[in-house]
Design a protein around this motif. Structure first.
Motif, PDB file in Angstrom:
ATOM      1  N   GLU A  83     -84.270  65.516 -45.824  1.00  0.00           N
ATOM      2  CA  GLU A  83     -85.435  65.560 -46.711  1.00  0.00           C
ATOM      3  C   GLU A  83     -85.294  66.649 -47.767  1.00  0.00           C
ATOM      4  N   MET A  84     -84.845  67.835 -47.374  1.00  0.00           N
ATOM      5  CA  MET A  84     -84.703  68.955 -48.322  1.00  0.00           C
ATOM      6  C   MET A  84     -83.602  68.675 -49.349  1.00  0.00           C
ATOM      7  N   THR A 107     -82.481  65.752 -50.241  1.00  0.00           N
ATOM      8  CA  THR A 107     -82.932  64.658 -51.095  1.00  0.00           C
ATOM      9  C   THR A 107     -83.858  65.190 -52.189  1.00  0.00           C
ATOM     10  N   GLU A 108     -84.737  66.113 -51.815  1.00  0.00           N
ATOM     11  CA  GLU A 108     -85.682  66.662 -52.788  1.00  0.00           C
ATOM     12  C   GLU A 108     -85.005  67.548 -53.825  1.00  0.00           C
ATOM     13  N   PHE A 109     -84.068  68.378 -53.401  1.00  0.00           N
ATOM     14  CA  PHE A 109     -83.495  69.370 -54.310  1.00  0.00           C
ATOM     15  C   PHE A 109     -82.071  69.055 -54.758  1.00  0.00           C
ATOM     16  N   GLN A 154     -78.954  65.654 -55.118  1.00  0.00           N
ATOM     17  CA  GLN A 154     -78.715  64.449 -55.902  1.00  0.00           C
ATOM     18  C   GLN A 154     -77.905  63.457 -55.070  1.00  0.00           C
ATOM     19  N   GLN A 170     -76.753  62.170 -49.715  1.00  0.00           N
ATOM     20  CA  GLN A 170     -77.523  63.142 -50.481  1.00  0.00           C
ATOM     21  C   GLN A 170     -76.815  64.480 -50.393  1.00  0.00           C
TER      22      GLN A 170
END
Length: 122
Positions: A13-14, A16-18, A20, A50
């Motif tokens: 999750e982290m 994916t958020e920050f 690419q 990711q």
């Protein structure tokens, strides 16, 4: 869900958020057929992961003589990968192809892969 399974999900999750999307490509050559004289065909398998692409620090350059100018550190979330990246794979990030060079580190507490740390070279 076990603690480290939750950590693997959180890492995904982290990143994916920050991070690419990263394409990991495996190319396998087929066997040469002396009867036909034809070149062996390649089998290409790809998966999307990711990742976060980072520069090495000055301290890392001092401690590891295998790092060359222009090398990058790539951290890939292990959760959801169909197969583990290997040294013979290529990584495509933003249209640029990178080779994976040793060392390839797996963050794997208690047998649960959470993160792969790769050194990549263009």
């Amino acid at each position: 869900m076990a603690f480290y399974d939750e950590m693997a999900v959180m890492a995904l999750e982290m990143i994916t958020e920050f991070g690419q999307p990263v394409l990991i490509r495996s190319i396998t050559l087929g066997e040469y057929d002396p009867g036909s004289g034809l070149e062996p065909e390649e089998t290409i398998v790809e998966q999307t992961a990711q990742g976060i692409l980072l520069d090495f620090t000055g301290q890392e350059f001092q401690n590891n003589s295998l790092i060359k100018q222009g090398d990058k550190k790539l951290k890939i979330a292990a959760q959801g990968l169909a197969w583990v990246p290997g040294l013979l794979n290529k990584v495509i990030i933003q249209g640029r192809t990178w080779s994976i060079v040793p060392p390839l580190k797996e963050i794997n507490p208690a047998g649960t892969p959470i993160l792969y740390e790769l050194q990549v070279r263009s």
